[in-house]
Design a protein around this motif. Structure first.
Motif, PDB file in Angstrom:
ATOM      1  N   PHE A  64       0.813  -1.215   0.000  1.00 42.46           N
ATOM      2  CA  PHE A  64       0.000   0.000   0.000  1.00 42.46           C
ATOM      3  C   PHE A  64       0.851   1.272   0.000  1.00 42.46           C
ATOM      4  CE2 PHE A  64      -2.746  -3.303   1.577  1.00 42.46           C
ATOM      5  CZ  PHE A  64      -3.970  -3.015   0.993  1.00 42.46           C
ATOM      6  N   GLN A  65       2.092   1.169   0.442  1.00 47.02           N
ATOM      7  CA  GLN A  65       2.953   2.345   0.525  1.00 47.02           C
ATOM      8  C   GLN A  65       3.890   2.500  -0.676  1.00 47.02           C
ATOM      9  OE1 GLN A  65       4.107   1.286   4.712  1.00 47.02           O
ATOM     10  NE2 GLN A  65       3.750   3.468   5.051  1.00 47.02           N
ATOM     11  N   ASN A  73      -3.152   3.685 -11.766  1.00 48.57           N
ATOM     12  CA  ASN A  73      -4.595   3.471 -11.802  1.00 48.57           C
ATOM     13  C   ASN A  73      -4.972   2.118 -12.403  1.00 48.57           C
ATOM     14  OD1 ASN A  73      -7.285   5.020 -11.360  1.00 48.57           O
ATOM     15  ND2 ASN A  73      -7.517   4.085 -13.370  1.00 48.57           N
ATOM     16  N   ASP A  74      -4.321   1.734 -13.508  1.00 50.12           N
ATOM     17  CA  ASP A  74      -4.664   0.465 -14.152  1.00 50.12           C
ATOM     18  C   ASP A  74      -4.329  -0.723 -13.256  1.00 50.12           C
ATOM     19  OD1 ASP A  74      -5.518   1.910 -16.296  1.00 50.12           O
ATOM     20  OD2 ASP A  74      -3.866   1.390 -17.625  1.00 50.12           O
ATOM     21  N   TYR A  75      -3.186  -0.672 -12.626  1.00 48.10           N
ATOM     22  CA  TYR A  75      -2.734  -1.754 -11.740  1.00 48.10           C
ATOM     23  C   TYR A  75      -3.717  -1.947 -10.582  1.00 48.10           C
ATOM     24  CZ  TYR A  75       0.422  -4.189  -8.433  1.00 48.10           C
ATOM     25  OH  TYR A  75       0.998  -5.075  -7.539  1.00 48.10           O
ATOM     26  N   PRO A 110      -2.372   7.723   2.456  1.00 46.72           N
ATOM     27  CA  PRO A 110      -3.636   8.410   2.142  1.00 46.72           C
ATOM     28  C   PRO A 110      -3.971   8.472   0.657  1.00 46.72           C
ATOM     29  CG  PRO A 110      -2.430   9.608   3.836  1.00 46.72           C
ATOM     30  CD  PRO A 110      -1.515   8.521   3.357  1.00 46.72           C
ATOM     31  N   LYS A 111      -2.963   8.658  -0.194  1.00 51.76           N
ATOM     32  CA  LYS A 111      -3.244   8.741  -1.632  1.00 51.76           C
ATOM     33  C   LYS A 111      -3.753   7.398  -2.163  1.00 51.76           C
ATOM     34  CE  LYS A 111       0.027  12.474  -2.669  1.00 51.76           C
ATOM     35  NZ  LYS A 111       1.261  12.831  -3.413  1.00 51.76           N
ATOM     36  N   THR A 112      -3.188   6.306  -1.660  1.00 50.47           N
ATOM     37  CA  THR A 112      -3.659   4.977  -2.051  1.00 50.47           C
ATOM     38  C   THR A 112      -5.080   4.754  -1.556  1.00 50.47           C
ATOM     39  OG1 THR A 112      -1.406   4.107  -1.973  1.00 50.47           O
ATOM     40  CG2 THR A 112      -3.202   2.499  -1.894  1.00 50.47           C
ATOM     41  N   GLN A 117     -10.790   4.160  -2.690  1.00 51.14           N
ATOM     42  CA  GLN A 117     -12.134   4.660  -2.407  1.00 51.14           C
ATOM     43  C   GLN A 117     -12.850   5.042  -3.693  1.00 51.14           C
ATOM     44  OE1 GLN A 117     -12.187   7.921   0.430  1.00 51.14           O
ATOM     45  NE2 GLN A 117     -13.898   8.866  -0.629  1.00 51.14           N
ATOM     46  N   THR A 118     -12.153   5.744  -4.565  1.00 53.03           N
ATOM     47  CA  THR A 118     -12.737   6.186  -5.836  1.00 53.03           C
ATOM     48  C   THR A 118     -13.110   5.003  -6.723  1.00 53.03           C
ATOM     49  OG1 THR A 118     -11.477   8.252  -5.783  1.00 53.03           O
ATOM     50  CG2 THR A 118     -12.303   7.528  -7.929  1.00 53.03           C
TER      51      THR A 118
END
Length: 308
Positions: A64-65, A73-75, A110-112, A117-118
């Protein structure tokens, strides 16, 4: 098209894994293009046990980090699609625990977290998503709100979405409302009598609605159930414009009940969540919800099972 490409990629995952092995054999060191979830050890022999193991350990290999991958995004999108494909193979409590654990791990970056979430939001709630599912979205929303990782505006937005998702869910009684019928009489959802009520919210001129009308009009199974009194198809135009409704009435099959929500109660009071048309519910004679926001094939499968 993007939804379809990611779904297709989930089907081709095995061949992608085989290609990766070939690349490793040749000494290639390229960044992996597809997330490789763990596989079940040999002692897990049944399909159910394998699915449960893979679901429980799905994110073990995901860093996650490592934003070089997690923010690709694709991955990450393909990883989520493959994960959602396992949801129907695990028990509800395991699904809840798995999503809770995923969101807790994602908070490390947080960005991950925001990207995940999106993606979940889009695939589980977007009306154009082939994976849209209110039951799964409910589990996601409950755990998202528990995550303590949302600002106040996001909490308000997702709490509102959860309340809408909980309305008219399968196993609850459908919300009643009044409507105008073609004969000028006022009726209500609960006043309509049949063993099964096929409730469809439609929009005049909607191409998807017209495709649904054409299919149902020509289907012998539906027409026989209507003729026998076991099924009523109730088509409701929720936007309240009587002139549009009157002009369009010839498009609605004569053996259906065509209704107009003159006061727009359904929309204004938020009685039903209508993200796209047609929105379809199947109710029993007591107006309990059997299927929510269903497709015609889902309704057909259900009715074929109870009429055998």
């Amino acid at each position: 098209m993007k939804y379809l490409s990611f779904l297709a990629a989930s089907i081709l995952l095995i061949s992608c894994q085989q290609q990766k092995k070939a690349d490793q054999t040749s000494g290639a060191t390229e960044t992996p293009s597809t997330y490789q979830a763990p596989t079940a050890p040999a002692q897990y022999t049944t399909p159910e046990a394998k699915s449960e193991y893979v679901f429980e350990h799905y994110w073990d290999n995901y860093n996650f980090q490592d934003t070089s991958l997690s923010l690709n995004n694709d991955y990450t999108e393909q990883a989520v699609v493959n994960y959602i494909n396992i949801f129907d193979k695990v028990k509800p409590e395991q699904l809840n625990d798995g999503i809770e654990d995923l969101l807790n791990q994602a908070k490390a970056e947080p960005k991950t977290f925001n990207l995940l979430q999106t993606i979940f939001d889009r695939y589980l709630s977007d009306p154009n998503s082939p994976m849209r599912n209110d039951a799964y979205y409910e589990v996601f929303l409950v755990n998202l709100l528990k995550s303590n990782h949302l600002d106040e505006n996001q909490k308000i937005k997702y709490d509102s979405r959860l309340k809408l998702t909980l309305k008219n869910k399968a196993g609850t009684r459908a919300a009643d409302f009044k409507f105008l019928k073609q004969d000028g009489q006022i009726s209500s959802l609960y006043a309509e009598q049949a063993d099964y009520l096929f409730l469809m919210f439609y929009e005049p001129g909607c191409s998807s609605c017209e495709d649904a009308f054409a299919y149902l009009r020509s289907d012998d199974g539906y027409n026989k159930m209507i003729e026998s009194g076991k099924l009523e198809i109730l088509a409701i135009y929720p936007d309240g414009d009587r002139d549009i409704w009157e002009d369009y009435k010839s498009n609605i099959p004569k053996n259906w009940v065509n209704g107009l929500d003159q006061e727009q109660v359904v929309v204004n009071m938020g009685l039903y969540q209508i993200l796209a048309t047609p929105t379809i519910y199947l109710l029993d004679k007591h107006k309990n919800v059997l299927l929510k926001d269903a497709t015609i094939p889902q309704v057909s499968t259900y009715l074929s099972g109870v009429t055998k």
